[in-house]
Design a protein around this motif. Structure first.
Motif, PDB file in Angstrom:
ATOM      1  N   SER A  11       1.853 -24.172   6.145  1.00  0.00           N
ATOM      2  CA  SER A  11       2.800 -23.391   5.352  1.00  0.00           C
ATOM      3  C   SER A  11       4.196 -24.018   5.472  1.00  0.00           C
ATOM      4  O   SER A  11       5.217 -23.351   5.345  1.00  0.00           O
ATOM      5  CB  SER A  11       2.821 -21.943   5.852  1.00  0.00           C
ATOM      6  N   LEU A  23      -2.951 -22.028  10.113  1.00  0.00           N
ATOM      7  CA  LEU A  23      -2.844 -20.738   9.446  1.00  0.00           C
ATOM      8  C   LEU A  23      -3.926 -19.817   9.990  1.00  0.00           C
ATOM      9  O   LEU A  23      -5.086 -20.207  10.111  1.00  0.00           O
ATOM     10  CB  LEU A  23      -3.035 -20.891   7.932  1.00  0.00           C
ATOM     11  N   GLU A  26      -7.415 -13.903   8.086  1.00  0.00           N
ATOM     12  CA  GLU A  26      -7.882 -12.509   8.103  1.00  0.00           C
ATOM     13  C   GLU A  26      -8.965 -12.433   7.038  1.00  0.00           C
ATOM     14  O   GLU A  26      -8.681 -12.417   5.852  1.00  0.00           O
ATOM     15  CB  GLU A  26      -6.720 -11.559   7.787  1.00  0.00           C
ATOM     16  N   ASP A  98      -6.957 -13.266   3.738  1.00  0.00           N
ATOM     17  CA  ASP A  98      -5.591 -13.779   3.735  1.00  0.00           C
ATOM     18  C   ASP A  98      -5.458 -14.900   4.741  1.00  0.00           C
ATOM     19  O   ASP A  98      -6.097 -14.895   5.790  1.00  0.00           O
ATOM     20  CB  ASP A  98      -4.587 -12.668   4.128  1.00  0.00           C
ATOM     21  N   LEU A  99      -4.573 -15.855   4.409  1.00  0.00           N
ATOM     22  CA  LEU A  99      -4.157 -16.869   5.380  1.00  0.00           C
ATOM     23  C   LEU A  99      -2.769 -16.449   5.816  1.00  0.00           C
ATOM     24  O   LEU A  99      -1.949 -16.031   4.994  1.00  0.00           O
ATOM     25  CB  LEU A  99      -4.120 -18.248   4.727  1.00  0.00           C
ATOM     26  N   VAL A 100      -2.481 -16.538   7.131  1.00  0.00           N
ATOM     27  CA  VAL A 100      -1.189 -16.060   7.607  1.00  0.00           C
ATOM     28  C   VAL A 100      -0.415 -17.182   8.279  1.00  0.00           C
ATOM     29  O   VAL A 100      -0.940 -17.876   9.155  1.00  0.00           O
ATOM     30  CB  VAL A 100      -1.379 -14.900   8.614  1.00  0.00           C
ATOM     31  N   CYS A 101       0.833 -17.356   7.875  1.00  0.00           N
ATOM     32  CA  CYS A 101       1.692 -18.370   8.486  1.00  0.00           C
ATOM     33  C   CYS A 101       1.982 -17.959   9.924  1.00  0.00           C
ATOM     34  O   CYS A 101       2.446 -16.845  10.166  1.00  0.00           O
ATOM     35  CB  CYS A 101       2.988 -18.500   7.704  1.00  0.00           C
ATOM     36  N   SER A 104       6.155 -17.388  10.217  1.00  0.00           N
ATOM     37  CA  SER A 104       6.881 -16.401   9.423  1.00  0.00           C
ATOM     38  C   SER A 104       6.042 -15.161   9.125  1.00  0.00           C
ATOM     39  O   SER A 104       6.537 -14.195   8.567  1.00  0.00           O
ATOM     40  CB  SER A 104       7.323 -17.012   8.092  1.00  0.00           C
ATOM     41  N   ASN A 105       4.751 -15.205   9.457  1.00  0.00           N
ATOM     42  CA  ASN A 105       3.819 -14.113   9.150  1.00  0.00           C
ATOM     43  C   ASN A 105       3.609 -13.882   7.665  1.00  0.00           C
ATOM     44  O   ASN A 105       3.047 -12.870   7.264  1.00  0.00           O
ATOM     45  CB  ASN A 105       4.269 -12.790   9.796  1.00  0.00           C
ATOM     46  N   ARG A 106       4.050 -14.786   6.858  1.00  0.00           N
ATOM     47  CA  ARG A 106       3.874 -14.675   5.414  1.00  0.00           C
ATOM     48  C   ARG A 106       2.381 -14.799   5.100  1.00  0.00           C
ATOM     49  O   ARG A 106       1.706 -15.672   5.609  1.00  0.00           O
ATOM     50  CB  ARG A 106       4.607 -15.844   4.747  1.00  0.00           C
ATOM     51  N   LYS A 107       1.891 -13.875   4.245  1.00  0.00           N
ATOM     52  CA  LYS A 107       0.463 -13.890   3.928  1.00  0.00           C
ATOM     53  C   LYS A 107       0.211 -14.622   2.613  1.00  0.00           C
ATOM     54  O   LYS A 107       0.929 -14.435   1.633  1.00  0.00           O
ATOM     55  CB  LYS A 107      -0.065 -12.458   3.790  1.00  0.00           C
TER      56      LYS A 107
END
Lengths: 124, 172
Positions: A11, A23, A26, A98-101, A104-107
């Protein structure tokens, strides 16, 4: 999305992110399919695979049992290992989730096997 | 196009390939048919990707992964390089001038062996010069002529002939 692809995704395009790897996954829907086994290709890409990331991803998809703990020294000649690697890299797919950074926790949503990595203008 | 890449340059079989701006996936499908190790297709348009996925199912291709991303993100999206990048970029004529060069710049960053691309023959000198300044060794493999029928609202003629260069950029 196959785990071989996930193994490469970062990311890092997000502004303040340093590495953006790996990443987190989920997973909601996972599919296992059959892909033709090509031992030559698998042997070629093993050196490029981050094995820890692969293990963690397999675990997040609920398939940790299928993956060897580490890469043996003479992997090019070990058919059994190559077959297992092939299975984890190419035959287990994330369909929805979802893939999570990690920074930054950005999904990033994954729908029908396709991750949406598009960023908003303020994120780049 | 893919056939030439495979037979003349050995850049398809067992290679990891990125199809940058894959659209409905014609190049990706060609790559799989000729023995690519793995193919990843990236496109900004989710509708094109849906069509692409449908095409992949119709052709029973199971070794192509698709990602919805723009060329801007693509440059930083991957931890590793691919062996080869193939692309048919938008020519950057109406609203997106210079977009094909943006594609080329990104593709060169993502390939460890070579990039194959199509560019308008009229821009050849500019493309070759820029590619060299980015460290690549370009080679015009063929010059193609397309008779393109009108497909967009802003197309005023019924069809148009355009000359297109098929270029191989060696990276290593």
């Amino acid at each position: 999305m196959k785990l071989l692809t996930h193994n490469m995704l970062t990311s890092k395009a997000i502004k303040q992110v340093n590495t953006g790897y790996p990443l987190l996954i989920e997973a909601r829907d996972v599919k296992v399919s059959e892909v033709e086994f090509n031992p030559e290709f698998i042997a070629k890409i093993i050196p490029k695979v981050d094995w820890d990331c692969l293990r963690r991803a397999a675990e997040q998809l609920g398939h940790l049992d299928k993956i060897p703990a580490s890469v043996p020294d003479t992997y090019e000649n070990q058919q059994e290992f190559l077959k297992q690697a092939h299975h984890v890299l190419l035959e287990i797919e994330l369909i929805n989730g979802d893939l999570v950074c990690p920074e930054s926790n950005r999904k990033f949503p994954v729908t029908d096997g396709i991750p949406n990595m598009l960023l908003r203008e303020d994120e780049i | 196009m893919i056939h030439t890449i495979a037979s003349s340059f050995d850049d398809i079989e067992n290679r990891s390939i990125l199809d940058l701006g894959c659209g409905c996936g014609m190049l990706s499908i060609g790559c799989v048919m000729l023995g690519a190790g793995s193919v990843v297709g990236v496109d900004i348009d989710p509708d094109a990707l849906d069509t692409c996925q449908q095409n992949l199912e119709d052709f029973e291709m199971d070794n192509v992964d698709l990602i919805n991303a723009s060329v801007e993100e693509a440059g930083l999206l991957f931890r590793n390089k691919f062996d080869v990048v193939v692309m048919n970029p938008p020519f950057g004529t109406k609203h997106n001038k210079g977009l094909d060069m943006k594609f080329l710049e990104t593709a060169l960053k993502l390939a460890s062996r070579s990039v194959y691309s199509l560019h308008k023959t009229s821009t050849r000198d500019h493309v070759l010069k820029k590619a060299q300044s980015w460290g690549a060794k370009p080679q015009v493999v063929a010059e193609l002529r397309y008779d393109l029928p009108a497909t967009y609202k802003h197309h005023t003629k019924a069809s148009v002939d355009i000359n297109v260069d098929f270029i191989r950029f060696a990276v290593s």
